[in-house]
Design an enzyme around this catalytic site. Structure first.
Site, mmCIF file in Angstrom:
data_model
loop_
_atom_site.group_PDB
_atom_site.id
_atom_site.type_symbol
_atom_site.label_atom_id
_atom_site.label_comp_id
_atom_site.label_asym_id
_atom_site.label_seq_id
_atom_site.Cartn_x
_atom_site.Cartn_y
_atom_site.Cartn_z
ATOM 1 N N LYS B 56 0.814 -1.216 0.000
ATOM 2 C CA LYS B 56 0.000 0.000 0.000
ATOM 3 C C LYS B 56 0.847 1.266 0.000
ATOM 4 O O LYS B 56 0.392 2.324 -0.455
ATOM 5 C CB LYS B 56 -0.915 0.012 1.228
ATOM 6 C CG LYS B 56 -1.986 -1.064 1.216
ATOM 7 C CD LYS B 56 -3.151 -0.674 0.334
ATOM 8 C CE LYS B 56 -4.325 -1.637 0.495
ATOM 9 N NZ LYS B 56 -5.396 -1.342 -0.461
ATOM 10 N N SER B 81 -8.593 -0.498 6.489
ATOM 11 C CA SER B 81 -8.608 -1.500 7.552
ATOM 12 C C SER B 81 -7.263 -1.524 8.260
ATOM 13 O O SER B 81 -7.080 -2.225 9.232
ATOM 14 C CB SER B 81 -8.906 -2.877 6.980
ATOM 15 O OG SER B 81 -7.797 -3.338 6.249
ATOM 16 N N GLU B 207 -9.434 -14.299 -3.770
ATOM 17 C CA GLU B 207 -10.266 -13.735 -2.717
ATOM 18 C C GLU B 207 -10.547 -14.774 -1.644
ATOM 19 O O GLU B 207 -10.533 -15.977 -1.912
ATOM 20 C CB GLU B 207 -11.631 -13.301 -3.292
ATOM 21 C CG GLU B 207 -11.583 -12.011 -4.079
ATOM 22 C CD GLU B 207 -12.982 -11.579 -4.496
ATOM 23 O OE1 GLU B 207 -13.689 -12.404 -5.119
ATOM 24 O OE2 GLU B 207 -13.357 -10.436 -4.199
ATOM 25 N N GLY B 211 -15.589 -13.811 1.117
ATOM 26 C CA GLY B 211 -15.703 -12.436 0.624
ATOM 27 C C GLY B 211 -15.403 -12.364 -0.860
ATOM 28 O O GLY B 211 -14.540 -11.608 -1.297
ATOM 29 N N ASP B 213 -16.643 -11.088 -3.517
ATOM 30 C CA ASP B 213 -17.454 -10.100 -4.238
ATOM 31 C C ASP B 213 -16.946 -9.869 -5.666
ATOM 32 O O ASP B 213 -17.742 -9.709 -6.597
ATOM 33 C CB ASP B 213 -17.510 -8.777 -3.470
ATOM 34 C CG ASP B 213 -16.136 -8.310 -3.017
ATOM 35 O OD1 ASP B 213 -15.474 -9.075 -2.279
ATOM 36 O OD2 ASP B 213 -15.714 -7.208 -3.400
ATOM 37 N N SER B 306 1.118 -9.641 0.055
ATOM 38 C CA SER B 306 0.894 -8.200 -0.021
ATOM 39 C C SER B 306 1.172 -7.445 1.268
ATOM 40 O O SER B 306 1.403 -6.242 1.225
ATOM 41 C CB SER B 306 -0.540 -7.936 -0.475
ATOM 42 O OG SER B 306 -1.445 -8.619 0.362
#
Lengths: 331, 331
Positions: B56, B81, B207, B211, B213, B306
């Protein structure tokens, strides 16, 4: 003073050329929490991320790469608490050299499995009962193997010294480097290489308090021998006396040696996990543990995490034993 | 087809130039056990070793670096988060931009502490009760902050895409890359960057099963919305729907998406610890977990870990919950 030493900087540069494209260039990490707690800039060289899990790969590969074709075909033997065993096994696999490793009966299973993964033949000995050098020599005699010691060899020390060359390329402004001391090969290689690049840099060895054979030797000026195998969680540093060749270097080139307790080592393992996101085995974490105890001029300090061979179960038990578990561990 | 997408490869190269000498070049690690179990060559890009502990940082820094001087002085706000919060906080510290982060009340304490260490102001919201985007927008309105989303921004996606550029420099022969999918910014950046370098490379999103999605959205062709916040240990991937801008890219550029269970994630965290010697948080380990489930042509595969924000206590609890603890954990 350094003219007659068993290792010179040129040997380390030779090793660096042999290892180019073979050994990993390991990261040099930092974190504000480390800087804050040490009161100086701290850079950690993570040899736990080296191939086969420790800096030992550098020396083992260098030692095998210089063997003549006949010796390569016959094979090699080395004694090790585990990391040198894995390193030799991988180096042998890469260079097509048959490898036999002599490991103590109580070596961490993960380390022995590692050596087996890379195709080495495993021979165990009893740490208290057998003389590992005799076991090794007998195998060498019987099969014509070349012996590759874990520290007591110029080629092995030269390989270990490449950690420092790499670190000083990554972070040239270091004023001191802290390294774990077992047999003393990493400290010797580091001192020769780092002082060649920067003669003013200070090299500080770190030993477990219970296994301070090199500290004692430095204090008395002669090679000390501990009465029994040291009782410490740092299983790679349970030496009763310094290896002779590294000792010749360390006695004149180490600027200082400090000792750390097992509790300090466990705390350093936790720090490595939480802030650096890397796994450090107890022997690998002693130099990081010594940060707490530094009495140095200000300046950026390099710290070598020498290896990462610790199982999840052991790691868990060490952390559970840790007094004053930090708040930040709780989530 | 890609002409109108919100991100092009040139944006990722721009981000790479801004990040040069600022972001860490993270290691690309391999281990024979991973190759064996996946039946192919596996290279793991360890963004847990990135500054602030996750990929990030790349996007956050890139987004702040392009702000004009007035916006920099006013400051920024971002909801997260945890990892994006830490990343924004560090990027703000480096660039002199005041940072406010909006974090869920149940975010891991280590992640929030990280953001605080780098000097960010912390505002918490309730994951089930509050709308985090409303909380963020209100702060932006009140103080004139620029909003920096964790995924839904071209500059943030561009920064994330530099992971792939770096990985394909380190290991050019990869035929597929597996990436975690939360909001979808890393997957989108990876797809745009990697397919620019190698149009034949396959990008596979991963995923948590609970979750899924983006998987559901890909299946139906429209942006799906899960009825409630997913129950998974992968706290960074608890999205109810894909972020709109990454989704525009992922719907046309992702080759596949697979899901993994929490047990598979924990097993992957153990693998990272034991073989790679790195700490992977649950969200960070999903792509590694998907190796078990691969149904691909042979070829070398890249896997992105990650992030590494997991406390020692949580790590232990996950490992203790793991069924069929491996033999090699025992020492």
């Amino acid at each position: 003073m350094t003219g007659r030493l068993p290792l010179i900087a040129a040997d380390v540069f030779d090793a660096q050329r042999r290892l180019q494209g073979i050994a990993a260039i390991t990261p040099a990490l930092s974190h504000p929490e480390l800087d804050d707690s040490a009161g100086r800039s701290v850079v950690v060289k993570v040899e736990a991320l080296q191939r086969a899990g420790s800096f030992k790969f550098r020396g083992a590969y260098n030692a095998l790469a210089v063997l003549d074709p006949v010796a390569r075909r016959r094979g090699v033997v080395g004694a090790s608490s585990g990391n040198h065993a894995q390193a030799l096994a991988l180096a042998g696999q890469l260079l097509g050299v048959p490898v036999t490793v002599v490991v103590p009966h109580d070596a961490p299973k993960g380390k022995i499995d590692g050596a087996r993964t890379y195709g080495a033949r495993i021979v165990t000995y009893h740490r208290e009962r057998d003389d590992r050098d005799q076991v090794t020599a007998a195998l060498a005699d019987e099969h014509g193997y070349a012996v590759v010691p874990s520290a007591n060899s110029p080629h092995v020390m030269a390989g270990a010294g490449t950690v420092a060359l790499e670190l000083l390329c990554q972070v040239p402004h270091l004023t001191a480097v802290l390294v774990p001391v077992g047999g003393g090969g990493l400290a010797a290689g580091t001192a020769v290489a780092a002082k060649h690049v920067n003669p003013r840099i200070r090299i500080i060895g770190v030993e477990p308090e219970a296994g301070a054979d090199t500290a004692m030797s430095l204090r008395t000026g002669t090679l000390a021998e501990l009465p029994s195998v040291p009782d410490t969680i740092a299983d790679g540093l349970r030496h009763t006396s310094p290896a002779p060749l590294p000792w010749e270097i360390n006695r004149v080139m180490l600027d200082d040696i400090v000792t750390v307790t097992d509790t300090q080592v466990i705390r350093a393992m936790a720090t490595a996990f939480q802030h650096l996101k890397v796994v450090a085995e107890p022997s690998g974490a002693v130099a990081l543990a010594a940060l707490e105890r530094l009495d140095l001029d200000p300046g950026a300090v390099g710290v070598v995490i020498s290896g990462g061979s610790v199982g999840i179960g052991s790691f868990h038990r060490f952390m559970t034993d840790l007094p004053n578990q930090k708040e930040s561990d709780r989530v």
